[in-house]
Every structure is written in structure tokens, then in C-alpha cells.
Design an enzyme around this catalytic site. Structure first.
Site, short mmCIF file in Angstrom:
data_model
loop_
_atom_site.label_atom_id
_atom_site.label_comp_id
_atom_site.label_asym_id
_atom_site.label_seq_id
_atom_site.Cartn_x
_atom_site.Cartn_y
_atom_site.Cartn_z
NE ARG A 104 -4.41 -0.21 2.41
CZ ARG A 104 -5.28 -1.21 2.45
NH1 ARG A 104 -4.87 -2.45 2.35
NH2 ARG A 104 -6.56 -0.97 2.60
NE ARG A 156 -13.60 -3.68 6.53
CZ ARG A 156 -12.66 -3.63 5.57
NH1 ARG A 156 -12.65 -4.55 4.62
NH2 ARG A 156 -11.75 -2.69 5.56
NE ARG A 203 -10.87 1.63 4.71
CZ ARG A 203 -11.87 0.86 4.31
NH1 ARG A 203 -13.11 1.19 4.58
NH2 ARG A 203 -11.63 -0.23 3.64
P1 AMP Z 1 -8.63 -3.58 3.87
O1 AMP Z 1 -9.41 -4.74 4.35
O2 AMP Z 1 -7.63 -3.93 2.79
O3 AMP Z 1 -9.51 -2.41 3.47
O4 AMP Z 1 -7.74 -3.08 5.11
C1 AMP Z 1 -8.35 -2.63 6.31
C2 AMP Z 1 -7.36 -1.83 7.12
O5 AMP Z 1 -6.25 -2.66 7.48
C3 AMP Z 1 -6.74 -0.63 6.42
O6 AMP Z 1 -7.58 0.51 6.46
C4 AMP Z 1 -5.45 -0.46 7.22
O7 AMP Z 1 -5.72 0.12 8.47
C5 AMP Z 1 -5.04 -1.90 7.48
N1 AMP Z 1 -4.18 -2.42 6.37
C6 AMP Z 1 -4.48 -3.41 5.49
N2 AMP Z 1 -3.47 -3.61 4.63
C7 AMP Z 1 -2.50 -2.72 4.97
C8 AMP Z 1 -1.22 -2.41 4.43
N3 AMP Z 1 -0.73 -3.05 3.37
N4 AMP Z 1 -0.52 -1.42 5.03
C9 AMP Z 1 -0.99 -0.76 6.09
N5 AMP Z 1 -2.20 -0.98 6.63
C10 AMP Z 1 -2.96 -1.96 6.08
#
Ligand code: AMP
Length: 217
Positions: free
Chosen positions: A92, A164, A175
Site C-alpha cells: 500500500r 465493517r 481511507r
Molecule cells: P482492507 O481490508 O484492505 O480495506 O484493510 C483494512 C485496514 O487494514 C486498512 O484501512 C489499514 O488500516 C489496514 N491495512 C491493510 N493492509 C494494509 C497495508 N498493506 N498497510 C498498512 N495498513 C494496512
């Protein structure tokens, strides 16, 4: 038949990476590595990693690069990654991409393709704020675009669906802002390496899945 099997799915939250990664990995027997799913599971368990990550995940911030990169490096050594894997939500940031390269070099693997899921911001917000996620298997549904057959129940495993907390309007906007600042620079980064393929993520999964397969031939 796909030939590209070590994959990165790149794109904003709500672009549909998780949904297509789940379908692809199930059909092609690849490991689905969603860093968001791993972090949510660690938070639910109350592990040390979960405790470190909780604040970032609930506020829509990014967990520090070293923490997620180490988590992914360890996950990539698991036997189920041997036939291939789809990284969903990682890297990310550019430092994460660099840490990933180091981790892959150690295990003599490389990325075959980076799929960039492209969709407009308005659609992303409407998808995120109407998203329903299964507590048990992590499958995503959407109140407007793809409701479950029975309200509140996962079509796939019968688990309970919930919203969520980070899919609230305010956190979703945060985000997306972070995505534009920190993650979007990975698009020119991978494009300049000749690794990037773009997928129109505004389509429904019935149309985008065949388009994804065509990119991975
Ligand atoms: P997601 O399910 O991919 O939307 O991720 C949910 C949350 O997990 C994000 O908003 C971040 O807080 C954390 N997260 C997931 N992947 C990453 C990553 N590669 N780097 C940093 N934080 C992450």
C-alpha cells in the site's frame, strides 16, 4: 487457463479487489493474502500484532510498513503459496513494495502481474458505505449492488453479515484520501517496470472476472 499466478491486486478500497481475489483463488487454487483480513483476525484474537494494529485499522489509518511487510513475508513462506498467490491490499506504499521485493528475493519468487482495479471515487464511496462483510469467511456483499439472498446471512457460508466499522462514511473518506496520497504512487511505480495491467473495476463481478482472467493469460 491463467499463466500469471503470483499477483498483486492494487486499487482503492471498494474497488472489488477482495471479491475477485476470493473467486480467483478458490477456482485457481491460489493463496488469497488479504492483509486487512489478517489484521482483523489478529485484532479479534487480541494478539500482540492485533494490539499494535487496532488503532490504525479502526480509524482507517495505515499500519506501519515494517509490521505489515513482516506479516506478509512470513505468510508467503506457507506451503499454500507455492502454486501462486494474490496479494490483496498489499503493498500500500512504495516502502512496502520495496520490502516485498526483498522478501520475494529471499524465497526466489517474483511477481508475475500487478492488476490495477480502476473505479471512480463516487462509486467507491457508495460501494464502501453499503458493503456488508461476513464475520466468518470475509465474503463481501452490498446492500445496493449485490445483496445476499437472505438478509444478514452470507450466501457462501451462512455466517453473519455486518458493516465493517471502517466502512462508515467518514472513515471511508479518510481511507480514500490515504489511498490517493500513499498507495496511488504505486501505479506509476509498477507501470514503469512494465508490470501493470488495468482492469475496469466499475463493472459487476460477472463482467470483471472474465476480464481479469484475460489479463492473467
Ligand atoms: P482492507 O481490508 O484492505 O480495506 O484493510 C483494512 C485496514 O487494514 C486498512 O484501512 C489499514 O488500516 C489496514 N491495512 C491493510 N493492509 C494494509 C497495508 N498493506 N498497510 C498498512 N495498513 C494496512
Amino acid at each position: 487457463m491463467i499463466t500469471k499466478k503470483n499477483l498483486i491486486f492494487l486499487g482503492a478500497p471498494g474497488a472489488g479487489k477482495g471479491t475477485l481475489a476470493q473467486i480467483l483463488c478458490e477456482k485457481e487454487k491460489l493463496a488469497h493474502i488479504s492483509t486487512g483480513d489478517i489484521l482483523r483476525a489478529e485484532i479479534a484474537k487480541g494478539s500482540e500484532l492485533g494490539k499494535k494494529a487496532k488503532h490504525y485499522v479502526t480509524t482507517g489509518g495505515l499500519v506501519p510498513d515494517e509490521i505489515v511487510a513482516e506479516m506478509v513475508a512470513s505468510r508467503l513462506t506457507q506451503p499454500d503459496c507455492k502454486p501462486g498467490f494474490a496479494l490483496d491490499g498489499f503493498p500500500r506504499t512504495i516502502p512496502q513494495a520495496e520490502l516485498l521485493d526483498k522478501a520475494l528475493a529471499k524465497i526466489a519468487k517474483k511477481i508475475d502481474a500487478v492488476v490495477y482495479f480502476h473505479a471512480g471515487e463516487e462509486l467507491l464511496i457508495s460501494r464502501l458505505t453499503a458493503r456488508l462483510t461476513c464475520k466468518k469467511c470475509g465474503s463481501n456483499f452490498n446492500r445496493i449492488y449485490s445483496p445476499p439472498a437472505k438478509e444478514g446471512v452470507c450466501d457462501r457460508c451462512g455466517g453473519e453479515l455486518y458493516q465493517r466499522p471502517d466502512d462508515s462514511l467518514e472513515t471511508a473518506k479518510n481511507r480514500l484520501k490515504l489511498y490517493n496520497e500513499q498507495t496511488a504512487p504505486l501505479i506509476p511505480y509498477y507501470r514503469s517496470k512494465g508490470m501493470l495491467s488495468q482492469l475496469d473495476a466499475s463493472m459487476s463481478k460477472d463482467k470483471s472476472y472474465p476480464a481479469l482472467l484475460a489479463l492473467l493469460k
